[in-house]
Enzyme design. Structure first.
Site, PDB file in Angstrom:
ATOM      1  N   HIS A  51       0.829  -1.213   0.000  1.00 42.02           N
ATOM      2  CA  HIS A  51       0.000   0.000   0.000  1.00 42.02           C
ATOM      3  C   HIS A  51       0.858   1.255   0.000  1.00 42.02           C
ATOM      4  CE1 HIS A  51       1.066  -0.632   4.214  1.00 42.02           C
ATOM      5  NE2 HIS A  51       0.861   0.656   4.408  1.00 42.02           N
ATOM      6  N   ASP A  53       0.586   4.874   2.015  1.00 42.25           N
ATOM      7  CA  ASP A  53      -0.120   5.273   3.232  1.00 42.25           C
ATOM      8  C   ASP A  53      -1.255   6.262   2.946  1.00 42.25           C
ATOM      9  OD1 ASP A  53       1.338   3.677   4.967  1.00 42.25           O
ATOM     10  OD2 ASP A  53       2.861   5.215   5.338  1.00 42.25           O
ATOM     11  N   HIS A 206       4.704   0.072   0.193  1.00 43.92           N
ATOM     12  CA  HIS A 206       5.522  -0.695   1.130  1.00 43.92           C
ATOM     13  C   HIS A 206       4.725  -1.855   1.700  1.00 43.92           C
ATOM     14  CE1 HIS A 206       3.644   2.631   3.287  1.00 43.92           C
ATOM     15  NE2 HIS A 206       3.574   1.828   4.336  1.00 43.92           N
ATOM     16  N   ARG A 221       4.675   5.520  13.583  1.00 41.16           N
ATOM     17  CA  ARG A 221       4.724   6.279  12.322  1.00 41.16           C
ATOM     18  C   ARG A 221       4.229   7.706  12.513  1.00 41.16           C
ATOM     19  NH1 ARG A 221       0.622   4.351   7.883  1.00 41.16           N
ATOM     20  NH2 ARG A 221      -0.635   6.075   8.642  1.00 41.16           N
TER      21      ARG A 221
HETATM   22  O1  AKG Z   1       4.775  -3.140   9.186  1.00 35.21           O
HETATM   23  C1  AKG Z   1       5.555  -2.441   8.514  1.00 35.21           C
HETATM   24  O2  AKG Z   1       6.766  -2.647   8.418  1.00 35.21           O
HETATM   25  C2  AKG Z   1       4.998  -1.302   7.698  1.00 35.21           C
HETATM   26  C3  AKG Z   1       4.110  -0.441   8.532  1.00 35.21           C
HETATM   27  C4  AKG Z   1       3.344   0.522   7.677  1.00 35.21           C
HETATM   28  O3  AKG Z   1       2.700   0.170   6.744  1.00 35.21           O
HETATM   29  C5  AKG Z   1       3.422   1.955   7.987  1.00 35.21           C
HETATM   30  O4  AKG Z   1       4.101   2.337   8.928  1.00 35.21           O
HETATM   31  O5  AKG Z   1       2.818   2.747   7.271  1.00 35.21           O
HETATM   32 FE   FE2 Z   2       1.979   1.860   5.673  1.00 37.27          FE
END
Ligand code: AKG
Ligand code: FE2
Length: 273
Positions: A51, A53, A206, A221
């Site tokens: 995806h 974000d 990602h 995040r």
């Molecule tokens: O679980 C992960 O490494 C990615 C997390 C994720 O998608 C984000 O932080 O936006």
């Molecule tokens: Fe993400």
């Protein structure tokens, strides 16, 4: 597409937020998930689905700043894919098709289909995620507001393509996602304590790799406000449902020197018309 800073052991939530503020105006933690804090979004498990974000709002964040807070003894890497490289690698018939498409992104996508940890397996998180409905139509090919590069704007929030049947949308999304997820376009990072990742959310997708069994894994995040995407035909993203003004300001992009986004005939990135 992604920069990693190692050895940032001194960071906590506040200083991570302050650091992200150096890159622009942080958004709220999330358009709907605010029970875990207003500024940072903690993600437990792994977001094991490709995806970009928050692509279900009109003002997609430009950067995400991610810090590993709890790391499993093995596994739990994150993979990024360049959606610019994926677009550049399309053969002409697929590029022509992508250039014409607009995708509908929503927060009410099929979680069970995509995520097997965190959001996907926690009904309370999912209920909070969908408490307010967002749907936005984005051009599938956006022009990066700073570099002028063309990037595919897709990922698991896409529910359909404008004018196509559901089954056709599913097939086409699978086709373009396969191009994006191709390992040739990717970068993979195995987290160490103190690592911070920053990525350009306008030109990447990602995936958090869920290969760490039942160990605890958590990342924090912060997202930084972005602009409203513009397609190669100068077509802007449009809101179908939901109001993201509380979530994020709309950033005014700063084009890099040499890239002129004005409406002149010689615009790099925009289609010849
Ligand atoms: O679980 C992960 O490494 C990615 C997390 C994720 O998608 C984000 O932080 O936006
Ligand atoms: Fe993400």
């Amino acid at each position: 597409m992604c920069v990693i800073f190692t050895g940032q052991h001194h960071l906590d939530d506040n200083s991570q937020y302050e650091f992200a503020s150096l890159l622009g105006t942080p958004t709220k933690a999330h358009p709907t998930v605010l029970s875990r804090g207003a500024d940072l979004l903690p993600i437990e498990g792994a977001a094991n689905s490709w995806h970009t974000d928050v692509s279900f709002v009109d003002r997609i964040p430009k950067f995400s700043v991610l810090r590993s807070t709890d790391r499993p003894a093995y596994g739990g890497a994150t993979i990024w894919a360049s959606t610019v490289a994926a677009y550049a690698g399309l053969p002409t018939p697929l590029r022509v098709l992508a250039d014409q498409l607009r995708g509908v992104h929503t927060n009410n996508y099929d979680y069970a289909e995509h995520l097997t940890t965190g959001v996907g397996s926690d009904p309370a998180y999912r209920a909070e995620f969908v408490q307010n409905a967002f749907q936005t139509e984005h051009p599938v090919v956006r022009v990066h507001p700073e570099t002028g590069e063309r990037a595919l704007t897709l990922g698991h929030f896409v529910k359909s393509f404008v004018g196509l049947k559901t089954s056709e949308s599913t097939d086409l999304l699978r086709l373009f996602q396969a191009r994006i997820e191709c390992p040739d376009n990717t970068f993979r990072w195995n987290w160490n304590d103190g690592d911070v990742a920053i990525w350009d959310n306008r030109s990447t997708q990602h995936y958090g790799v869920a290969d760490f069994g039942d160990q605890f894994r958590r990342v924090h995040r912060v997202t930084v406000a972005g602009d409203i995407p513009i397609g190669i035909h100068h077509d802007r993203s449009t809101i179908i449902e939901g109001d993201a003004t509380e979530y994020s300001v709309v950033e005014t992009p700063q084009p890099l020197v040499g890239w002129v986004p004005a409406s002149t005939a010689s615009i790099r990135g925009f289609a010849d018309e």
